[in-house]
Design a protein around this motif. Structure first.
Motif, PDB file in Angstrom:
ATOM      1  N   LEU A  25       5.675 -11.413  -2.839  1.00  0.00           N
ATOM      2  CA  LEU A  25       6.539 -10.335  -2.354  1.00  0.00           C
ATOM      3  C   LEU A  25       6.373 -10.100  -0.857  1.00  0.00           C
ATOM      4  O   LEU A  25       7.281  -9.559  -0.216  1.00  0.00           O
ATOM      5  CB  LEU A  25       6.281  -9.054  -3.137  1.00  0.00           C
ATOM      6  N   SER A  26       5.254 -10.518  -0.298  1.00  0.00           N
ATOM      7  CA  SER A  26       5.066 -10.370   1.143  1.00  0.00           C
ATOM      8  C   SER A  26       6.128 -11.148   1.907  1.00  0.00           C
ATOM      9  O   SER A  26       6.568 -10.723   2.971  1.00  0.00           O
ATOM     10  CB  SER A  26       3.673 -10.845   1.551  1.00  0.00           C
ATOM     11  N   ASP A  27       6.558 -12.287   1.351  1.00  0.00           N
ATOM     12  CA  ASP A  27       7.611 -13.069   1.995  1.00  0.00           C
ATOM     13  C   ASP A  27       8.910 -12.272   2.055  1.00  0.00           C
ATOM     14  O   ASP A  27       9.594 -12.258   3.074  1.00  0.00           O
ATOM     15  CB  ASP A  27       7.846 -14.380   1.243  1.00  0.00           C
ATOM     16  N   PHE A  28       9.251 -11.599   0.949  1.00  0.00           N
ATOM     17  CA  PHE A  28      10.449 -10.755   0.926  1.00  0.00           C
ATOM     18  C   PHE A  28      10.315  -9.621   1.937  1.00  0.00           C
ATOM     19  O   PHE A  28      11.266  -9.296   2.643  1.00  0.00           O
ATOM     20  CB  PHE A  28      10.679 -10.143  -0.466  1.00  0.00           C
ATOM     21  N   PHE A  29       9.121  -9.029   1.990  1.00  0.00           N
ATOM     22  CA  PHE A  29       8.893  -7.901   2.876  1.00  0.00           C
ATOM     23  C   PHE A  29       9.067  -8.333   4.339  1.00  0.00           C
ATOM     24  O   PHE A  29       9.790  -7.688   5.104  1.00  0.00           O
ATOM     25  CB  PHE A  29       7.505  -7.326   2.641  1.00  0.00           C
ATOM     26  N   PHE A  30       8.419  -9.425   4.722  1.00  0.00           N
ATOM     27  CA  PHE A  30       8.565  -9.925   6.086  1.00  0.00           C
ATOM     28  C   PHE A  30      10.028 -10.225   6.398  1.00  0.00           C
ATOM     29  O   PHE A  30      10.542  -9.855   7.452  1.00  0.00           O
ATOM     30  CB  PHE A  30       7.710 -11.175   6.318  1.00  0.00           C
ATOM     31  N   TYR A  76      13.974  -4.805  -2.555  1.00  0.00           N
ATOM     32  CA  TYR A  76      14.597  -4.357  -1.320  1.00  0.00           C
ATOM     33  C   TYR A  76      13.641  -3.438  -0.576  1.00  0.00           C
ATOM     34  O   TYR A  76      12.586  -3.078  -1.106  1.00  0.00           O
ATOM     35  CB  TYR A  76      15.921  -3.639  -1.615  1.00  0.00           C
ATOM     36  N   ILE A  77      14.009  -3.074   0.660  1.00  0.00           N
ATOM     37  CA  ILE A  77      13.222  -2.085   1.382  1.00  0.00           C
ATOM     38  C   ILE A  77      14.079  -0.849   1.615  1.00  0.00           C
ATOM     39  O   ILE A  77      15.309  -0.934   1.639  1.00  0.00           O
ATOM     40  CB  ILE A  77      12.648  -2.612   2.712  1.00  0.00           C
ATOM     41  N   ARG A  78      13.394   0.262   1.763  1.00  0.00           N
ATOM     42  CA  ARG A  78      14.055   1.507   2.143  1.00  0.00           C
ATOM     43  C   ARG A  78      13.095   2.301   3.013  1.00  0.00           C
ATOM     44  O   ARG A  78      11.886   2.068   3.002  1.00  0.00           O
ATOM     45  CB  ARG A  78      14.499   2.313   0.924  1.00  0.00           C
ATOM     46  N   GLN A  79      13.673   3.225   3.753  1.00  0.00           N
ATOM     47  CA  GLN A  79      12.850   4.086   4.589  1.00  0.00           C
ATOM     48  C   GLN A  79      11.997   4.987   3.696  1.00  0.00           C
ATOM     49  O   GLN A  79      12.474   5.514   2.685  1.00  0.00           O
ATOM     50  CB  GLN A  79      13.745   4.933   5.479  1.00  0.00           C
ATOM     51  N   ALA A  80      10.745   5.132   4.066  1.00  0.00           N
ATOM     52  CA  ALA A  80       9.844   5.991   3.308  1.00  0.00           C
ATOM     53  C   ALA A  80      10.192   7.450   3.532  1.00  0.00           C
ATOM     54  O   ALA A  80      10.674   7.833   4.595  1.00  0.00           O
ATOM     55  CB  ALA A  80       8.395   5.732   3.714  1.00  0.00           C
ATOM     56  N   ILE A  81       9.942   8.248   2.495  1.00  0.00           N
ATOM     57  CA  ILE A  81      10.118   9.697   2.578  1.00  0.00           C
ATOM     58  C   ILE A  81       8.784  10.363   2.236  1.00  0.00           C
ATOM     59  O   ILE A  81       7.879   9.724   1.705  1.00  0.00           O
ATOM     60  CB  ILE A  81      11.255  10.186   1.652  1.00  0.00           C
ATOM     61  N   GLU A  82       8.692  11.640   2.559  1.00  0.00           N
ATOM     62  CA  GLU A  82       7.431  12.364   2.404  1.00  0.00           C
ATOM     63  C   GLU A  82       6.834  12.260   1.003  1.00  0.00           C
ATOM     64  O   GLU A  82       5.618  12.148   0.850  1.00  0.00           O
ATOM     65  CB  GLU A  82       7.629  13.839   2.784  1.00  0.00           C
ATOM     66  N   THR A  83       7.679  12.291  -0.014  1.00  0.00           N
ATOM     67  CA  THR A  83       7.158  12.240  -1.386  1.00  0.00           C
ATOM     68  C   THR A  83       6.579  10.866  -1.748  1.00  0.00           C
ATOM     69  O   THR A  83       5.905  10.739  -2.767  1.00  0.00           O
ATOM     70  CB  THR A  83       8.254  12.625  -2.408  1.00  0.00           C
ATOM     71  N   ASP A  84       6.795   9.860  -0.894  1.00  0.00           N
ATOM     72  CA  ASP A  84       6.215   8.530  -1.108  1.00  0.00           C
ATOM     73  C   ASP A  84       4.757   8.470  -0.654  1.00  0.00           C
ATOM     74  O   ASP A  84       4.044   7.516  -0.983  1.00  0.00           O
ATOM     75  CB  ASP A  84       6.987   7.458  -0.331  1.00  0.00           C
ATOM     76  N   LEU A  85       4.314   9.452   0.115  1.00  0.00           N
ATOM     77  CA  LEU A  85       3.001   9.392   0.758  1.00  0.00           C
ATOM     78  C   LEU A  85       1.844   9.140  -0.217  1.00  0.00           C
ATOM     79  O   LEU A  85       0.989   8.288   0.090  1.00  0.00           O
ATOM     80  CB  LEU A  85       2.741  10.648   1.594  1.00  0.00           C
ATOM     81  N   GLU A 129       9.941   0.992  -8.276  1.00  0.00           N
ATOM     82  CA  GLU A 129       8.527   1.162  -7.974  1.00  0.00           C
ATOM     83  C   GLU A 129       8.205   0.700  -6.553  1.00  0.00           C
ATOM     84  O   GLU A 129       8.657  -0.363  -6.116  1.00  0.00           O
ATOM     85  CB  GLU A 129       7.683   0.365  -8.979  1.00  0.00           C
ATOM     86  N   ILE A 130       7.401   1.491  -5.850  1.00  0.00           N
ATOM     87  CA  ILE A 130       6.956   1.117  -4.511  1.00  0.00           C
ATOM     88  C   ILE A 130       5.869   0.057  -4.653  1.00  0.00           C
ATOM     89  O   ILE A 130       4.832   0.290  -5.257  1.00  0.00           O
ATOM     90  CB  ILE A 130       6.424   2.338  -3.733  1.00  0.00           C
ATOM     91  N   ALA A 131       6.144  -1.122  -4.083  1.00  0.00           N
ATOM     92  CA  ALA A 131       5.222  -2.248  -4.181  1.00  0.00           C
ATOM     93  C   ALA A 131       4.480  -2.507  -2.873  1.00  0.00           C
ATOM     94  O   ALA A 131       3.469  -3.207  -2.870  1.00  0.00           O
ATOM     95  CB  ALA A 131       5.978  -3.503  -4.601  1.00  0.00           C
ATOM     96  N   GLY A 132       4.979  -1.966  -1.772  1.00  0.00           N
ATOM     97  CA  GLY A 132       4.339  -2.202  -0.485  1.00  0.00           C
ATOM     98  C   GLY A 132       4.787  -1.204   0.550  1.00  0.00           C
ATOM     99  O   GLY A 132       5.733  -0.443   0.335  1.00  0.00           O
TER     100      GLY A 132
END
Length: 172
Positions: free
Chosen positions: A109-114, A5-14, A63-66
Motif C-alpha cells: 500500500l505504500s506504493d499507492f500512497f506514494f 484512495y487518499i483524503r485530507q485528514a480531519i480532527e476526528t482522525d487524530l 479504514e485509515i491505513a496510513g
C-alpha cells in the motif's frame, strides 16, 4: 477489493493517526533507528498538520491505513544540504511523517500512497517533490528509491548525528 484512495485528514482522525505513528515509532526502534524516538511526531505536530490541511490519510475502504504530511511550503531544514538538490530555487512539496498501519503491512500500500501523494503534488502545480529519512531507516530508503526519488545529500533536522537525514528529490 476495497477502494484505495487518499483524503485530507480531519480532527476526528487524530486518534487513529496517532496509533499508526506510534506503531511506526515502535518499528523504527526495533530496527535500531533513532528516528522518531525523541517524542516527535506527537499529537501537537499532527494536530497542526491537520489544521493547516497538510495531513493526508490513506484509505482502504472506510479504514485509515496510513498517514502522511504533504507540505507545499519550503522546508527550512532543506535550505542547507551537504550535497546538491536536483533543482534549486524551484517550488517543491515535501513528504513528511509517512507511516502505514501494522494491520496493512505487506500489502504494498505504500506504493499507492506514494503514487497518490505524487499525483496530488502535480495537481497542486508542483513538479518537484522532496523527502528525507534517517540513514538507518532502510525500509523508507527502499520505498523512496523505488518511487523514483534520487539521493541528493544530507540535511539536518536537529543538531547532532541523530539529526542527520538522507535527502531525496523527485523531478517530474
Amino acid at each position: 477489493m476495497a477502494a484505495i484512495y487518499i483524503r485530507q485528514a480531519i480532527e476526528t482522525d487524530l486518534p487513529r493517526i496517532m496509533e499508526i505513528i506510534n506503531q511506526a515509532k515502535a518499528l523504527l526502534k526495533a530496527d535500531g533507528s533513532p528516528q522518531w524516538q525523541n517524542g516527535k511526531p506527537n499529537e501537537d505536530v499532527l494536530t497542526e498538520d491537520i489544521n493547516q490541511k497538510h495531513c493526508w490519510v490513506l484509505m482502504v475502504g472506510n479504514e485509515i491505513a496510513g498517514t502522511a504530511t504533504l507540505l507545499d511550503i519550503d522546508d527550512p531544514n532543506y535550505a542547507q544540504i551537504d550535497g546538491n538538490w536536483i533543482t534549486d530555487g524551484v517550488p517543491y512539496t515535501t513528504i513528511h511523517r509517512i507511516a502505514l498501519s501494522a494491520d496493512f503491512r505487506g500489502q504494498h500500500l505504500s506504493d499507492f500512497f506514494f503514487s497518490n501523494l505524487i499525483s496530488l503534488s502535480l495537481q497542486k502545480g508542483f513538479s518537484t517533490i522532496r523527502i528525507d529519512t534517517h540513514a538507518l531507516n532502510q525500509r523508507m530508503q527502499h520505498l523512496i528509491q523505488k518511487n523514483g526519488f534520487e539521493f541528493c545529500g544530507i540535511v539536518h533536522v536537529e543538531p547532532g548525528k541523530d539529526g542527520e537525514r538522507k535527502a531525496y528529490e523527485l523531478q517530474l
